[in-house]
Design an enzyme around this catalytic site. Structure first.
Site, PDB file in Angstrom:
ATOM      1  CE1 TYR A 101     156.096  44.684   9.562  1.00 62.53           C
ATOM      2  CE2 TYR A 101     154.167  43.789  10.667  1.00 62.53           C
ATOM      3  CZ  TYR A 101     155.528  43.964  10.601  1.00 62.53           C
ATOM      4  OH  TYR A 101     156.338  43.415  11.560  1.00 62.53           O
TER       5      TYR A 101
ATOM      6  CD  GLU B 175     159.193  42.787   9.728  1.00 59.53           C
ATOM      7  OE1 GLU B 175     158.880  43.330  10.787  1.00 59.53           O
ATOM      8  OE2 GLU B 175     160.222  43.075   9.096  1.00 59.53           O
TER       9      GLU B 175
END
Ligand code: GDP
Ligand code: MN
Length: 389
Positions: free
Chosen positions: A107, A195
């Protein structure tokens, strides 16, 4: 402002971040044609929401015919994810993208950090669809590295991030470059979030952004006219979109008392006091300090277009704006929109007596409130169908 995954990937790609190839399809036929470029492909629903994988919006297809079948099932369907709320979002577009052999999922994101007055890299070795769960159950697995907004991204910040989430040494330099590119995008386009989840290490040893989310700071959009083309109105709450056209600060909520207030602080206080009296606000709405009759009318129309609204509470403090002007706006709007639900009005401030007089003489069924508490109580009763007068 939010954009689709395919748009976010195009932007990231333009800034140098490695992304998989892909094509947008809006029909099963187009999906099949796009899938011919691949042995195996992934068919991905394009909606402004994460959590698509778990909701069945991300599917592997082993042939163009299978891609067509999956596309036929997804297009027009409504996906309910953790982020969409129970109403879900309808799928109008798909991304047909190469299937990648994944070795590890990370992530990686960059966002604003108001506490440190800067940016922060958020990263984890536990990337993928379980990241929200990980954040709850194992917060220590989520790494934060602050970045100065004045100095910009520094290589050592990238190296620190790489070490803390265990990026293999052979990919460290690529990882640092990728973070530098992400940060450049973030700063140049005034983003509020960039992101990548998952950022993957492929079986053949490359880093690749398998999913991407880019949000922009609405207050900076006027500096980026080129971004307007990325807006997809079909994804937005129609009430919020209309409000933005009239420069009204409006946010849809789940309750049944429509609020029309001037000033964000007063709007927050109004929502609080409605709840104190046992009600639930249907929205946040700040008409601003310079509301015209036209703006007030638009605000009423937006409130009334919400079938959940069972009463309206107008709470205005006339400071710069005078109460008589507001009262005229309310009367004009009420006459034009034909309000059928109880309308409670609390007015205070400059020219309040003239304002109240205008409301009284209007012949409209307006329920006057002596103060905020009285207004909230009457609105809650009105929404319950009680006799509020
Ligand atoms: P999200 O659920 O909305 O975040 O959608 P994602 O684009 O992140 O897809 C969900 C998951 O599907 C990812 O976390 C991956 O695990 C998986 N996935 C997506 N594309 C591929 C692919 O090309 N190859 C492999 N192996 N997995 C993929
Ligand atoms: Mn994802």
């Amino acid at each position: 402002m939010k954009i689709h995954e395919y748009q976010a990937k195009e932007l990231l790609g333009a800034y140098g971040v490695p992304v998989p190839t892909g094509t947008v399809a809006e029909t099963p036929e187009a999906a099949e044609a796009a899938a011919r470029a691949y042995e195996t492909c992934v068919v991905k629903a394009q909606i402004h929401s994460g959590g698509r994988g778990k909701a069945g919006g991300v599917k592997l297809a082993h042939s163009p015919a299978e891609a067509r079948e999956i596309a036929a099932g997804l297009l027009g369907a409504t996906l309910v994810t953790k982020q969409t709320g129970p109403a879900g979002k309808q799928v109008h577009k798909l991304l047909i993208t190469e299937a990648v052999a994944v070795k590890k999922e990370y992530y990686l994101s960059i966002t604003g950090d108001s506490e440190r007055a800067g940016l922060v890299i958020v990263a984890s070795a536990a990337g993928g669809t379980e990241i929200e769960e990980t954040a709850k159950t194992h917060p220590e697995q989520i790494v934060q590295v602050p970045v100065s907004v004045l100095m910009g991204f520094r290589r050592y910040e990238g190296l620190e991030t790489a070490h803390r989430i265990g990026i293999p040494a052979a990919l460290e330099q690529d990882f640092i470059r990728l973070l530098a590119d992400m940060t450049r995008l973030y700063l140049e386009k005034d983003c509020s979030l960039v992101e990548i989840n998952p950022l993957v290490e492929t079986e053949d040893g490359r880093l690749l952004a398998l999913d991407a989310k880019v949000n922009f700071d609405d207050n900076a959009l006027l500096r980026h006219p080129e971004l307007a083309a990325l807006r997809d109105i079909a994804e937005e709450d129609p009430k919020e979109y209309r409000a933005s056209q009239y420069d009204l600060n409006y946010i849809s909520l789940d309750g049944n008392i429509g609020c029309l207030v001037n000033g964000a602080g007063l709007a927050m206080a109004t929502m609080d006091i409605i709840q104190k009296f046992g009600g639930q606000p249907a929205n946040f709405l700040d008409v601003g300090g310079s509301a015209t009759a036209e703006k007030v009318t638009a605000a009423f129309e937006i409130l009334l277009s919400d079938p959940n609204v069972k009463a309206i509470l107008v709470n205005i403090f006339g400071g710069i704006m005078k109460c008589d002007i507001i009262a005229e706006g309310i009367v004009a709007a009420a006459a034009k929109t034909g309000i059928t639900v109880p309308l409670v009005v609390r007015l205070e401030g400059t020219n309040v007596d003239r304002g109240r007089e205008i409301l009284r003489q209007s012949g409209l069924n307006i329920i006057p409130a002596a103060d905020m508490a009285d207004g909230a109580r009457k609105a809650v009763e009105g929404a319950r169908g009680g006799a509020a007068q």
